[in-house]
Design an enzyme around this catalytic site. Structure first.
Site, mmCIF file in Angstrom:
data_model
loop_
_atom_site.group_PDB
_atom_site.id
_atom_site.type_symbol
_atom_site.label_atom_id
_atom_site.label_comp_id
_atom_site.label_asym_id
_atom_site.label_seq_id
_atom_site.Cartn_x
_atom_site.Cartn_y
_atom_site.Cartn_z
ATOM 1 N N MET A 52 0.848 -1.194 0.000
ATOM 2 C CA MET A 52 0.000 0.000 0.000
ATOM 3 C C MET A 52 0.890 1.253 0.000
ATOM 4 S SD MET A 52 -3.432 -0.908 2.050
ATOM 5 C CE MET A 52 -2.849 -0.614 3.704
ATOM 6 N N TYR B 109 4.110 3.932 0.791
ATOM 7 C CA TYR B 109 4.839 4.509 1.915
ATOM 8 C C TYR B 109 5.877 3.487 2.383
ATOM 9 C CZ TYR B 109 5.659 8.409 4.890
ATOM 10 O OH TYR B 109 6.235 9.520 5.461
ATOM 11 N N LEU B 110 6.738 3.153 1.424
ATOM 12 C CA LEU B 110 7.639 2.006 1.581
ATOM 13 C C LEU B 110 8.666 2.194 2.691
ATOM 14 C CD1 LEU B 110 8.367 1.258 -2.180
ATOM 15 C CD2 LEU B 110 6.520 0.369 -0.742
ATOM 16 N N HIS B 111 9.035 1.081 3.284
ATOM 17 C CA HIS B 111 10.112 1.062 4.270
ATOM 18 C C HIS B 111 10.956 -0.191 4.014
ATOM 19 C CE1 HIS B 111 7.627 -1.918 6.185
ATOM 20 N NE2 HIS B 111 6.650 -1.050 6.382
ATOM 21 N N GLY C 114 11.045 -2.966 5.286
ATOM 22 C CA GLY C 114 10.281 -4.222 5.261
ATOM 23 C C GLY C 114 9.835 -4.543 3.839
ATOM 24 N N HIS C 115 9.274 -3.538 3.144
ATOM 25 C CA HIS C 115 8.845 -3.754 1.757
ATOM 26 C C HIS C 115 10.046 -4.071 0.862
ATOM 27 C CE1 HIS C 115 5.670 -0.818 3.219
ATOM 28 N NE2 HIS C 115 4.936 -1.843 2.806
ATOM 29 N N GLY D 37 4.929 -9.987 4.048
ATOM 30 C CA GLY D 37 5.662 -9.932 5.301
ATOM 31 C C GLY D 37 4.876 -10.585 6.433
ATOM 32 N N GLN E 240 -2.769 -12.104 7.794
ATOM 33 C CA GLN E 240 -2.968 -11.853 6.358
ATOM 34 C C GLN E 240 -2.323 -12.971 5.533
ATOM 35 O OE1 GLN E 240 -2.828 -7.879 4.328
ATOM 36 N NE2 GLN E 240 -0.726 -8.459 3.912
ATOM 37 N N SER F 187 6.591 -0.479 10.136
ATOM 38 C CA SER F 187 5.221 -0.331 9.652
ATOM 39 C C SER F 187 5.088 1.066 9.088
ATOM 40 C CB SER F 187 4.242 -0.503 10.829
ATOM 41 O OG SER F 187 2.990 0.056 10.498
HETATM 42 O O1 PAF Z 1 -0.193 -5.715 3.516
HETATM 43 C C1 PAF Z 1 -0.625 -4.797 2.782
HETATM 44 O O2 PAF Z 1 0.033 -3.780 2.551
HETATM 45 C C2 PAF Z 1 -1.998 -4.928 2.172
HETATM 46 O O3 PAF Z 1 -2.884 -5.543 3.038
HETATM 47 C C3 PAF Z 1 -2.003 -5.611 0.785
HETATM 48 C C4 PAF Z 1 -1.538 -7.050 0.883
HETATM 49 C C5 PAF Z 1 -1.092 -4.845 -0.166
HETATM 50 C C6 PAF Z 1 -3.410 -5.626 0.206
HETATM 51 O O4 PAF Z 1 -3.909 -4.341 0.048
#
Ligand code: PAF
Length: 281
Positions: A26, A28-30, A32-33, A143, A149, A181
């Site tokens: 979604m 706003y990367l950090h 973790g992404h 993650g 999730q 986060s």
């Molecule tokens: O973990 C997230 O950032 C979101 O839940 C995802 C998997 C991109 C779905 O919108």
């Protein structure tokens, strides 16, 4: 790195590509992404990162409007990490007109965040299944900070025969233990300091279990009292369940998750520890 905003262009670009790794985010990367992109690059030929703040997974009183966004910075970070394509659709591109289909996964969605955020996992499962259909990845990387999730998506993939392999990736933490986060930016310095109790209490719980504790209530009470000692912390849940099935356990056994959700002011943080007794015996 290519940036694509519409489904048709993305499909055209990917049509002759094989071995695609998808990193859904979604934004706003950090770090973790970026660690997901790193994992993706190890086993995929083409790495697609999606950036989409999915309105379907936010409740009416949640932070959809104020969810942090910085698209230019995200693209720079995705490119530096080695992503090949960023797919960043608008809300109307993903949900044109009215949609009448929702993906609902039962059982694993009933506890933890599923109980406190009704409809959240329907939103997640629906958008992730759309992304899977659009991108048709060989692998998808998620993650484990959002461990529920991961369990929900794995269940959906099993149940609906999606031809994708889900790769769960470890939680990335700041040096002092705070799990990364996008929502950490909301924390005041005082809240951030007190939020360290999440990772500290999970560490303590692990130590407790390694020393022989098998009583789930005792583990939960210990964590609750540590978190409760922080005046700004408001506990939403502290639970110990089987993982990935997320069912109640009578005593600690097999693989299990210790999962926490705690609010600091308006900011809701989650953290967890997944372990099994084989590791400690
Ligand atoms: O973990 C997230 O950032 C979101 O839940 C995802 C998997 C991109 C779905 O919108």
């Amino acid at each position: 790195m290519k940036i694509v905003h519409d489904i048709k262009s993305l499909r055209e670009f990917l049509q002759d590509k094989k071995n695609i790794g998808l990193v859904p985010t979604m934004g706003y990367l950090h770090e973790g992404h970026l660690s997901l992109v790193n994992e993706a690059k190890k086993i995929s030929e083409h790495v697609v990162m999606s950036i989409f703040v999915n309105p379907l997974q936010f409740g009416p009183n949640e932070d959809f409007d104020r969810y942090p966004r910085d698209f230019d910075r995200d693209c720079q970070m995705a490119q530096d990490a080695g992503a090949d394509v960023v797919f960043a659709p608008s809300v109307s591109e993903m949900y044109p007109d009215k949609s009448f289909t929702t993906v609902h996964v039962s059982s694993v969605t009933e506890r933890l965040c599923g109980a406190s955020r009704p409809g959240h996992f329907d939103g997640v499962a629906t958008v992730v299944s759309k992304l899977f259909h659009i991108v048709q990845p060989t692998y998808a990387f998620f993650g484990l900070k959002d461990a529920q999730q991961v369990a929900v998506i794995q269940q959906m993939v099993n149940d609906l025969n999606f031809p994708v392999k889900i790769i769960p990736c470890p939680i990335i933490r700041e040096k002092d233990g705070l799990a990364l986060s996008s929502r950490n930016v909301y924390l005041s310095p005082e809240e951030r300091e007190q939020a360290l109790v999440l990772s500290q209490s999970l560490k303590e719980a692990r130590r407790f279990i390694e020393e022989g504790e098998r009583d789930i209530r005792a583990v939960i009470n210990h964590i609750r009292s540590l978190i409760g000692s922080k005046p700004l912390a408001e506990i939403e849940y502290v639970e110990v369940l089987s993982y990935p099935s997320l069912q109640t356990l009578k005593r600690l056994e097999g693989r299990f998750i210790i999962a926490l959700a705690v609010k600091f002011g308006k900011t809701r943080l989650i953290d967890n520890l997944i372990m099994s007794l084989q590791e400690v015996s």
